[in-house]
Design a protein around this motif. Structure first.
Motif, PDB file in Angstrom:
ATOM      1  N   MET A   1      42.284  42.562  41.981  1.00 51.10           N
ATOM      2  CA  MET A   1      40.842  42.656  42.144  1.00 51.10           C
ATOM      3  C   MET A   1      40.332  43.799  41.270  1.00 51.10           C
ATOM      4  O   MET A   1      40.800  44.922  41.377  1.00 51.10           O
ATOM      5  CB  MET A   1      40.508  42.887  43.612  1.00 51.10           C
ATOM      6  N   ASN A   2      39.377  43.493  40.438  1.00 47.04           N
ATOM      7  CA  ASN A   2      38.841  44.476  39.514  1.00 47.04           C
ATOM      8  C   ASN A   2      37.409  44.822  39.912  1.00 47.04           C
ATOM      9  O   ASN A   2      36.476  44.108  39.595  1.00 47.04           O
ATOM     10  CB  ASN A   2      38.889  43.916  38.088  1.00 47.04           C
ATOM     11  N   GLY A   3      37.211  45.937  40.613  1.00 45.02           N
ATOM     12  CA  GLY A   3      35.872  46.360  41.008  1.00 45.02           C
ATOM     13  C   GLY A   3      35.367  45.626  42.237  1.00 45.02           C
ATOM     14  O   GLY A   3      36.127  45.208  43.102  1.00 45.02           O
ATOM     15  N   TYR A   4      34.073  45.411  42.278  1.00 42.96           N
ATOM     16  CA  TYR A   4      33.397  44.836  43.441  1.00 42.96           C
ATOM     17  C   TYR A   4      33.400  43.309  43.385  1.00 42.96           C
ATOM     18  O   TYR A   4      33.073  42.723  42.364  1.00 42.96           O
ATOM     19  CB  TYR A   4      31.962  45.359  43.485  1.00 42.96           C
ATOM     20  N   PRO A   6      31.719  40.149  45.539  1.00 40.67           N
ATOM     21  CA  PRO A   6      30.826  39.816  46.655  1.00 40.67           C
ATOM     22  C   PRO A   6      31.499  38.843  47.622  1.00 40.67           C
ATOM     23  O   PRO A   6      32.244  37.963  47.217  1.00 40.67           O
ATOM     24  CB  PRO A   6      29.621  39.169  45.969  1.00 40.67           C
ATOM     25  N   ASP A   7      31.238  39.041  48.889  1.00 41.71           N
ATOM     26  CA  ASP A   7      31.730  38.171  49.948  1.00 41.71           C
ATOM     27  C   ASP A   7      30.659  37.143  50.272  1.00 41.71           C
ATOM     28  O   ASP A   7      29.505  37.273  49.859  1.00 41.71           O
ATOM     29  CB  ASP A   7      32.018  38.999  51.201  1.00 41.71           C
ATOM     30  N   PHE A   8      31.015  36.138  51.055  1.00 45.43           N
ATOM     31  CA  PHE A   8      30.053  35.094  51.416  1.00 45.43           C
ATOM     32  C   PHE A   8      28.861  35.669  52.162  1.00 45.43           C
ATOM     33  O   PHE A   8      27.734  35.236  51.979  1.00 45.43           O
ATOM     34  CB  PHE A   8      30.731  33.983  52.233  1.00 45.43           C
ATOM     35  N   VAL A  47      35.553  28.689  49.499  1.00 40.99           N
ATOM     36  CA  VAL A  47      36.427  28.984  48.354  1.00 40.99           C
ATOM     37  C   VAL A  47      36.419  30.496  48.131  1.00 40.99           C
ATOM     38  O   VAL A  47      35.746  30.999  47.227  1.00 40.99           O
ATOM     39  CB  VAL A  47      35.936  28.246  47.078  1.00 40.99           C
ATOM     40  N   PRO A  48      37.162  31.249  48.963  1.00 44.04           N
ATOM     41  CA  PRO A  48      37.099  32.718  48.883  1.00 44.04           C
ATOM     42  C   PRO A  48      37.650  33.312  47.590  1.00 44.04           C
ATOM     43  O   PRO A  48      37.347  34.455  47.264  1.00 44.04           O
ATOM     44  CB  PRO A  48      37.908  33.175  50.088  1.00 44.04           C
ATOM     45  N   ALA A  49      38.442  32.559  46.818  1.00 36.97           N
ATOM     46  CA  ALA A  49      39.029  33.096  45.588  1.00 36.97           C
ATOM     47  C   ALA A  49      38.070  33.023  44.399  1.00 36.97           C
ATOM     48  O   ALA A  49      38.425  33.454  43.302  1.00 36.97           O
ATOM     49  CB  ALA A  49      40.317  32.333  45.266  1.00 36.97           C
ATOM     50  N   MET A  50      36.863  32.526  44.609  1.00 31.03           N
ATOM     51  CA  MET A  50      35.912  32.396  43.509  1.00 31.03           C
ATOM     52  C   MET A  50      35.479  33.782  43.027  1.00 31.03           C
ATOM     53  O   MET A  50      35.086  34.635  43.824  1.00 31.03           O
ATOM     54  CB  MET A  50      34.686  31.600  43.994  1.00 31.03           C
ATOM     55  N   GLY A  51      35.547  34.000  41.728  1.00 32.74           N
ATOM     56  CA  GLY A  51      35.178  35.292  41.143  1.00 32.74           C
ATOM     57  C   GLY A  51      33.673  35.523  41.161  1.00 32.74           C
ATOM     58  O   GLY A  51      32.875  34.589  41.283  1.00 32.74           O
TER      59      GLY A  51
END
Length: 147
Positions: A1-4, A6-8, A47-51
């Motif tokens: 994970m690079n930086g921030y 966003p979550d759903f 789809v939590p893996a979406m950048g």
């Protein structure tokens, strides 16, 4: 994970903010962006893996499609009302007969409508003549003499 990332729920908070803005600044623009954020929040939850780049691009596309789609649908299906001239006061007087307050000279005069004076455009006529409103051109009533 690079930086921030966003979550759903970030998208749902943005959606709530946009819908609140819509209530303060009407125009059905922010509403569709808020709905897009709700949909994107749902997609991000599934789809939590979406950048974040994909999420931002998807939000932009959803917002654009929903706003343009709504505008297109509004043009194809205009809202019908029982008072179509409600905010077009001059058009409400079309067909009515009034008395000229001042003579129409060089194409312009004034007609009394209730307690106000409206600028009238038409053929030259004397003050006191009765005229019928045939159209409204902004704040000018287009009139013709009544025979």
């Amino acid at each position: 994970m690079n930086g921030y990332e966003p979550d759903f729920w970030h998208w749902w908070i943005l959606a709530l903010g946009l819908i609140i803005v819509e209530t303060l600044v009407p125009g059905t623009f922010f509403l569709w962006m808020g709905i897009s954020a709700i949909v994107l929040g749902l997609v991000a939850w599934l789809v939590p893996a979406m950048g974040w780049e994909t999420q931002l691009m998807l939000f932009a596309v959803l917002s654009l499609v929903s706003i343009v789609g709504w505008r297109w649908w509004q043009r194809k299906h205009p809202e019908e009302t029982d008072q179509p001239t409600l905010n077009r006061r001059g058009e409400q007087y079309v067909g009515q007969v009034f008395t000229l307050e001042t003579a129409i000279e060089n194409g312009f005069g004034k007609v009394r409508v209730g307690d106000s004076l409206w600028r009238a455009q038409g053929a030259d006529a004397a003050a006191g003549a009765r005229v019928r409103v045939t159209a409204a051109n902004g704040v000018i009533l287009v009139v013709e003499p009544v025979d």
